[in-house]
Design a protein around this motif. Sequence first.
Motif, PDB file in Angstrom:
ATOM      1  N   GLN A 119       0.815  -1.212   0.000  1.00  0.00           N
ATOM      2  CA  GLN A 119       0.000   0.000   0.000  1.00  0.00           C
ATOM      3  C   GLN A 119       0.850   1.264   0.000  1.00  0.00           C
ATOM      4  OE1 GLN A 119      -2.670  -0.417   3.325  1.00  0.00           O
ATOM      5  NE2 GLN A 119      -4.018  -1.846   2.262  1.00  0.00           N
ATOM      6  N   VAL A 120       1.967   1.228   0.731  1.00  0.00           N
ATOM      7  CA  VAL A 120       2.875   2.383   0.721  1.00  0.00           C
ATOM      8  C   VAL A 120       3.398   2.628  -0.696  1.00  0.00           C
ATOM      9  CG1 VAL A 120       5.120   3.235   1.514  1.00  0.00           C
ATOM     10  CG2 VAL A 120       3.552   2.185   3.138  1.00  0.00           C
ATOM     11  N   LEU A 121       3.793   1.554  -1.373  1.00  0.00           N
ATOM     12  CA  LEU A 121       4.315   1.695  -2.733  1.00  0.00           C
ATOM     13  C   LEU A 121       3.211   2.132  -3.706  1.00  0.00           C
ATOM     14  CD1 LEU A 121       6.598  -1.492  -2.922  1.00  0.00           C
ATOM     15  CD2 LEU A 121       7.218   0.834  -2.221  1.00  0.00           C
ATOM     16  N   GLN A 122       2.023   1.549  -3.570  1.00  0.00           N
ATOM     17  CA  GLN A 122       0.914   1.912  -4.460  1.00  0.00           C
ATOM     18  C   GLN A 122       0.491   3.367  -4.247  1.00  0.00           C
ATOM     19  OE1 GLN A 122      -1.649  -1.264  -3.134  1.00  0.00           O
ATOM     20  NE2 GLN A 122      -1.335  -2.459  -5.006  1.00  0.00           N
ATOM     21  N   GLY A 159      11.282 -16.761   6.306  1.00  0.00           N
ATOM     22  CA  GLY A 159      12.073 -16.511   5.105  1.00  0.00           C
ATOM     23  C   GLY A 159      11.354 -15.605   4.119  1.00  0.00           C
ATOM     24  N   LEU A 160      10.058 -15.836   3.946  1.00  0.00           N
ATOM     25  CA  LEU A 160       9.264 -14.993   3.047  1.00  0.00           C
ATOM     26  C   LEU A 160       9.186 -13.564   3.562  1.00  0.00           C
ATOM     27  CD1 LEU A 160       6.371 -17.482   2.201  1.00  0.00           C
ATOM     28  CD2 LEU A 160       8.178 -16.695   0.642  1.00  0.00           C
ATOM     29  N   GLU A 161       9.063 -13.425   4.889  1.00  0.00           N
ATOM     30  CA  GLU A 161       9.018 -12.078   5.481  1.00  0.00           C
ATOM     31  C   GLU A 161      10.325 -11.340   5.230  1.00  0.00           C
ATOM     32  OE1 GLU A 161       9.942  -8.973   8.168  1.00  0.00           O
ATOM     33  OE2 GLU A 161      10.828 -10.979   8.420  1.00  0.00           O
ATOM     34  N   GLY A 162      11.450 -12.019   5.431  1.00  0.00           N
ATOM     35  CA  GLY A 162      12.741 -11.385   5.221  1.00  0.00           C
ATOM     36  C   GLY A 162      12.971 -11.002   3.766  1.00  0.00           C
ATOM     37  N   ASP A 163      12.555 -11.874   2.854  1.00  0.00           N
ATOM     38  CA  ASP A 163      12.708 -11.583   1.426  1.00  0.00           C
ATOM     39  C   ASP A 163      11.841 -10.396   1.024  1.00  0.00           C
ATOM     40  OD1 ASP A 163      13.623 -12.403  -1.345  1.00  0.00           O
ATOM     41  OD2 ASP A 163      11.452 -12.600  -1.594  1.00  0.00           O
ATOM     42  N   TYR A 168      11.186  -4.644  -0.527  1.00  0.00           N
ATOM     43  CA  TYR A 168      10.533  -3.365  -0.212  1.00  0.00           C
ATOM     44  C   TYR A 168      11.567  -2.261  -0.002  1.00  0.00           C
ATOM     45  CZ  TYR A 168       8.022  -0.051   2.901  1.00  0.00           C
ATOM     46  OH  TYR A 168       7.489   1.058   3.514  1.00  0.00           O
ATOM     47  N   PHE A 169      12.580  -2.535   0.801  1.00  0.00           N
ATOM     48  CA  PHE A 169      13.574  -1.502   1.075  1.00  0.00           C
ATOM     49  C   PHE A 169      14.510  -1.267  -0.110  1.00  0.00           C
ATOM     50  CE2 PHE A 169      12.592  -2.212   5.668  1.00  0.00           C
ATOM     51  CZ  PHE A 169      12.245  -0.904   5.947  1.00  0.00           C
ATOM     52  N   SER A 170      14.534  -2.188  -1.064  1.00  0.00           N
ATOM     53  CA  SER A 170      15.371  -1.975  -2.253  1.00  0.00           C
ATOM     54  C   SER A 170      14.846  -0.821  -3.114  1.00  0.00           C
ATOM     55  CB  SER A 170      15.454  -3.255  -3.087  1.00  0.00           C
ATOM     56  OG  SER A 170      14.231  -3.505  -3.765  1.00  0.00           O
ATOM     57  N   VAL A 171      13.557  -0.493  -2.973  1.00  0.00           N
ATOM     58  CA  VAL A 171      12.986   0.627  -3.743  1.00  0.00           C
ATOM     59  C   VAL A 171      12.564   1.782  -2.830  1.00  0.00           C
ATOM     60  CG1 VAL A 171      12.205  -0.852  -5.630  1.00  0.00           C
ATOM     61  CG2 VAL A 171      10.654  -0.404  -3.709  1.00  0.00           C
ATOM     62  N   GLU A 178      12.273  14.332  -1.861  1.00  0.00           N
ATOM     63  CA  GLU A 178      13.093  15.490  -1.485  1.00  0.00           C
ATOM     64  C   GLU A 178      14.348  15.462  -2.353  1.00  0.00           C
ATOM     65  OE1 GLU A 178      15.943  17.957   0.391  1.00  0.00           O
ATOM     66  OE2 GLU A 178      16.168  15.788   0.255  1.00  0.00           O
ATOM     67  N   LYS A 179      14.568  16.512  -3.127  1.00  0.00           N
ATOM     68  CA  LYS A 179      15.487  16.449  -4.264  1.00  0.00           C
ATOM     69  C   LYS A 179      16.945  16.792  -3.974  1.00  0.00           C
ATOM     70  CE  LYS A 179      12.175  15.288  -7.049  1.00  0.00           C
ATOM     71  NZ  LYS A 179      12.097  13.893  -7.506  1.00  0.00           N
ATOM     72  N   SER A 180      17.264  17.199  -2.757  1.00  0.00           N
ATOM     73  CA  SER A 180      18.634  17.615  -2.496  1.00  0.00           C
ATOM     74  C   SER A 180      19.613  16.443  -2.477  1.00  0.00           C
ATOM     75  CB  SER A 180      18.710  18.364  -1.161  1.00  0.00           C
ATOM     76  OG  SER A 180      18.545  17.465  -0.078  1.00  0.00           O
ATOM     77  N   GLY A 181      19.096  15.227  -2.289  1.00  0.00           N
ATOM     78  CA  GLY A 181      19.962  14.054  -2.209  1.00  0.00           C
ATOM     79  C   GLY A 181      20.551  13.817  -0.846  1.00  0.00           C
ATOM     80  N   SER A 182      20.184  14.653   0.119  1.00  0.00           N
ATOM     81  CA  SER A 182      20.748  14.526   1.469  1.00  0.00           C
ATOM     82  C   SER A 182      20.169  13.349   2.233  1.00  0.00           C
ATOM     83  CB  SER A 182      20.502  15.817   2.251  1.00  0.00           C
ATOM     84  OG  SER A 182      21.078  16.918   1.592  1.00  0.00           O
ATOM     85  N   PHE A 183      19.059  12.823   1.753  1.00  0.00           N
ATOM     86  CA  PHE A 183      18.404  11.724   2.463  1.00  0.00           C
ATOM     87  C   PHE A 183      18.391  10.457   1.624  1.00  0.00           C
ATOM     88  CE2 PHE A 183      16.744  15.412   4.715  1.00  0.00           C
ATOM     89  CZ  PHE A 183      16.863  15.002   6.027  1.00  0.00           C
ATOM     90  N   SER A 184      19.476  10.212   0.935  1.00  0.00           N
ATOM     91  CA  SER A 184      19.584   8.999   0.132  1.00  0.00           C
ATOM     92  C   SER A 184      19.566   7.762   1.029  1.00  0.00           C
ATOM     93  CB  SER A 184      20.880   9.039  -0.679  1.00  0.00           C
ATOM     94  OG  SER A 184      21.027   7.864  -1.429  1.00  0.00           O
ATOM     95  N   PHE A 185      18.848   6.729   0.567  1.00  0.00           N
ATOM     96  CA  PHE A 185      18.697   5.489   1.330  1.00  0.00           C
ATOM     97  C   PHE A 185      19.134   4.333   0.448  1.00  0.00           C
ATOM     98  CE2 PHE A 185      16.323   1.696   2.467  1.00  0.00           C
ATOM     99  CZ  PHE A 185      16.382   1.673   3.851  1.00  0.00           C
ATOM    100  N   SER A 186      20.067   3.503   0.952  1.00  0.00           N
ATOM    101  CA  SER A 186      20.535   2.368   0.156  1.00  0.00           C
ATOM    102  C   SER A 186      20.093   1.037   0.732  1.00  0.00           C
ATOM    103  CB  SER A 186      22.062   2.395   0.030  1.00  0.00           C
ATOM    104  OG  SER A 186      22.676   2.353   1.308  1.00  0.00           O
ATOM    105  N   GLN A 187      20.108   0.907   2.069  1.00  0.00           N
ATOM    106  CA  GLN A 187      19.694  -0.338   2.689  1.00  0.00           C
ATOM    107  C   GLN A 187      19.325  -0.079   4.143  1.00  0.00           C
ATOM    108  OE1 GLN A 187      22.859  -3.230   2.980  1.00  0.00           O
ATOM    109  NE2 GLN A 187      24.379  -1.703   3.568  1.00  0.00           N
ATOM    110  N   ARG A 188      18.608  -1.027   4.727  1.00  0.00           N
ATOM    111  CA  ARG A 188      18.200  -0.907   6.126  1.00  0.00           C
ATOM    112  C   ARG A 188      19.378  -1.273   7.026  1.00  0.00           C
ATOM    113  NH1 ARG A 188      16.627   0.997  10.161  1.00  0.00           N
ATOM    114  NH2 ARG A 188      15.163   0.062  11.617  1.00  0.00           N
TER     115      ARG A 188
END
Length: 338
Positions: A119-122, A159-163, A168-171, A178-188
């Motif tokens: 739902q967050v992604l949609q 295992g399904l939950e972890g996958d 989810y966090f990959s996207v 926010e366009k400045s790039g200061s809050f870039s996120f790569s992984q949890r």
Amino acid sequence: MKKLQNSLYINTQGAYLHKERETLVIDIAKEKALQLPIHSISGIFCFGNVMVSPQVMGFCGERGVNLAFFTEYGRFLARVQGKQTGNVLLRRTQYRYADTQAAEIARVIVAAKIQSQRQVLQRHQRNYGKHPEISQTIALLKSTVDRLRITDDLDTIRGLEGDAAARYFSVFNQLITEKSGSFSFSQRTRRPPTDPVNALLSFFYAIVGNDISAALQGVGLDPQVGFLHRDRPGRDSLAQDILEEFRAYLVDRLVLTLINRQQVKPSDFIYEASGAVKLKDTARKAVLQEFQAKKQQTIIHPYLKEEVPLGLLPHVQALLLARHLRGDLEHYPPFLAR
């Protein structure tokens, strides 16, 4: 049902919380900064170097006020708990379920979590248009939910939950507009968080998890014995189970709002030589105010069909879980906003 009351968050370093008759007093630099009656609050959250008198600890335990301690990063440390309440038969049933029927409850919790992530992604795509990577992740998460329906194996469910979380966090970075790039996120990253986005996520996850622990104790359940998370000394595994239902809906959406509306800035964080990142005191106060305001918002609960403040959701889910374990409900209905 507990009445929704205000929570007290203390993040000023060196603050001292003590008792005067039936009131709580906060001193800062040996000057009285705040005084309030204990019946006006339901929880006290102390971050970093906050001192609390033994009299206050006993007072809170006696009155059923949740008193919890966190590091400056928002990592949970300890909680003061009064006399154990609730039906021992309920807790015995909880333990039997954890040993023999854990997969039944774990499966619906994980399914609800993944649906909330979808739902967050949609929601992002409705607001900003479709993105190929996000669309693919939405489809993959749906496939994971379908696989959950046909498995009774607890390790497979984990295992399904972890996958699903990894996908989810990959996207997740795509959701930051926010366009400045200061809050870039790569992984949890968790212990410690190594960027501002992870610092905010960990901070709010810790707070909501502690709210859930208090709610579970309020209905007589043992927060440390869960169904999805394995038992581990010092961890409230059942609270972590229920937290899965709220991560995306309560926390992830709030963090994205704070960043995208530029209510938090890179200058609101401390970047330590170790690589750890944490909120400054002033910023912590500001985001907590936003969180408190969010808790006052109301929704129609998807199962009860009644209007409920967001701050009461942990108590509602704790009550529904207790009713299921007692046999009053055939299935546990996890929280999933429509």
